[in-house]
Design a protein around this motif. Structure first.
Motif, PDB file in Angstrom:
ATOM      1  N   ASN A  82       0.829  -1.207   0.000  1.00 55.13           N
ATOM      2  CA  ASN A  82       0.000   0.000   0.000  1.00 55.13           C
ATOM      3  C   ASN A  82       0.863   1.257   0.000  1.00 55.13           C
ATOM      4  N   PRO A 127       0.679  -9.261  -3.751  1.00 55.85           N
ATOM      5  CA  PRO A 127      -0.575  -8.521  -3.608  1.00 55.85           C
ATOM      6  C   PRO A 127      -1.820  -9.394  -3.759  1.00 55.85           C
ATOM      7  N   GLU A 134      -4.848  -4.829  -3.665  1.00 56.43           N
ATOM      8  CA  GLU A 134      -3.517  -4.222  -3.632  1.00 56.43           C
ATOM      9  C   GLU A 134      -2.938  -4.107  -5.035  1.00 56.43           C
TER      10      GLU A 134
END
Length: 499
Positions: A352, A369, A373
């Protein structure tokens, strides 16, 4: 040659590549109509084994070669004495070539062929021979209504080659798709049967190569390789003289206030997956819990990035992000990690923060991810990621020059050089918090033991998914920590210590 899902070939293709293999078979002397007959026989044999007490069938046929397979399946059922009807959703007058021959044979054999209407009754086993692998846009009427009727029928459904409405290239549902109980697919495995939405629509998957020789597929572009126990990267065995200094030192960084559990899960996973030494840098308040839960891990309470500097010089692999948070503390620690010339695994809040542009990814990284994400990292929506997971994984690997694990049903592992692996194992009980933390720690431990990023990611994803399958058999309530002993057992089976 038939294969069930547990013994499928490794190579996964897109629709265009499978059509190329089909064309080569025909060019090499196998008539197209014979291939259609082989497909029909293959489907019929599996269908009868799946539902031995059924003697009634409704085939829904479109107007392509997929429909031709359906007409020939109807012929076989008619010959076996079943009560058979074909409901032509596509106009039979539009059938061409081998599909037209199949339609003519069905009529000659006395198969009842009727036009589809919204009032058509479905009975027995339904055979979905509507749209096949050529579909690229959203499903339109009358197919839209036919598919909805199939799904609402409650009857057993067999999909021919692929459930209609499911993209062969991405596994994305194109508006609506048939929910099959059985899918029999041919010639080459379509990657769309293994990722995206596929698991909700394919049911039991069986593959038949229609007697395609191996040389037919030579130099055809393979979209991805399916991970299985036989083709996994191998972790080097341990000699009797092994000692902890040979198997790396993993440092895990994370666990801001309120998120201490995530980094503890990652640390335990790294320890139990064979790292020689494991250190943990977390909030000072979390050190007592770490010492209580995993005393083998060297826990350091850090309030600032400066306290990391000495430790970064002693370790060989970093795992950064579980429970890191996105406040000043996490940002400072991530910045320090990003400047360390070490192989790293970035997960969770590290991703992030990477997506926000406040830090750059170092070399030799594995990033893990989930779709949300991944969307933030690419600057697109989660829906766009899920609509073409392959493209998203490859785009991420190129953008960040990193090995990418795109998590989710049909997890993908992408390398910047274009290599792509897929893991379709897993279990619905794995839909719970903390599993990504376990995967991050596992990946770090494999890196510490000498594997490169792509191989470590492939093995980690497979071990994680199969541990989830083992523990998922007990049903809902799976905890992320349940996977750790199962991973350890699978890892020993895969790469045992020498005795």
């Amino acid at each position: 040659m038939p294969h069930t899902k547990d013994e499928l070939p490794d190579a996964l293709y897109g629709a265009a590549q499978v059509r190329e293999i089909d064309a080569r078979l025909i060019a090499a002397g196998t008539p197209g109509f014979e291939l259609m007959q082989r497909a029909a026989h293959a489907t019929w044999r599996v269908l009868v084994r799946q539902w031995p007490s059924v003697d009634e069938m409704t085939v829904l046929a479109g107007h392509g070669n997929n429909a031709g397979d359906g007409y020939l399946i109807a012929v076989l059922a008619q010959r076996a004495g079943w009560l058979v009807r074909v409901l032509a959703v596509g106009d039979p007058q539009r059938l061409q070539g081998d599909a037209a021959l199949a339609h003519a044979q069905a009529l000659a054999e006395g198969v009842s062929v009727q036009g589809w209407t919204a009032q058509s009754e479905l009975r027995g086993v339904i055979v979905d021979a509507l749209l096949g692998t050529g579909l690229t846009g959203e499903v339109r009427e009358p197919y839209l209504d036919a598919i909805k009727t199939i799904n609402a029928s409650g009857l057993p459904v067999t999909a021919v080659d692929i459930p209609s409405g499911l993209s062969a290239d991405t596994g994305h549902v194109l508006g609506v798709a048939v929910r099959a109980d059985l899918t029999v697919t041919f010639i080459g495995l379509k990657i769309g049967l293994f990722t995206g939405d596929a698991a909700d629509y394919t049911g039991h998957l069986v593959f038949n190569d229609l007697q395609a020789a191996a040389e037919t597929c030579r130099d055809i572009c393979v979209r991805a390789r399916r991970l299985n126990a036989a083709n996994l990267p191998r972790l080097a065995p341990r000699a009797p003289t092994a000692h902890k200094g040979r198997f790396g030192h993993v440092l895990l960084i994370g666990g801001d206030h309120g998120f201490g559990g995530a980094i503890l899960l990652s640390s335990e996973s790294a320890l139990r997956s064979g790292a020689g030494m494991v250190s943990l840098a977390t909030r000072p308040e979390h050190v007592p819990a770490a010492l209580t839960r995993i005393p083998e891990v060297m826990a350091l309470g850090v309030s600032s990035a400066n306290q990391l500097m000495g430790l970064l010089e002693k370790v060989s692999v970093l795992v950064v992000g579980p429970g890191l948070g996105q406040a000043g503390w996490g940002r400072a620690l991530l910045s320090a990690a990003a400047n360390a010339a070490l192989p790293q695994v970035w997960d969770a809040d590290a991703l992030n923060l990477l997506g926000s542009g406040c830090v750059s990814l170092p070399k030799d990284c594995v990033i893990t991810p989930h779709p949300g994400e991944a969307a933030r990292l690419l600057g697109i929506s989660t829906a766009e990621v899920q609509a073409d997971r392959l493209a998203a994984a490859l785009a991420l690997s190129k953008k960040y020059t990193a090995v990418v694990v795109l998590k989710g049903a049909g997890s993908l592992i992408a390398h910047p050089d274009g290599r792509l692996a897929l893991c379709h194992q897993g279990h619905p009980a794995m839909a719970t918090a903390g599993l990504g933390d376990v995967l991050a720690g596992l990946t770090g431990a494999l890196l510490a033991q000498g594997m490169d990023g792509f191989d470590a990611a492939c093995l980690a994803v497979w071990l994680h998914a199969n541990a989830g399958m083992q523990q998922g058999k007990f049903g809902r309530g799976l905890a992320a920590s349940d996977l750790i002993p199962a991973i350890r057992q699978l890892l020993e089976e895969h790469a045992p210590c020498l005795k």
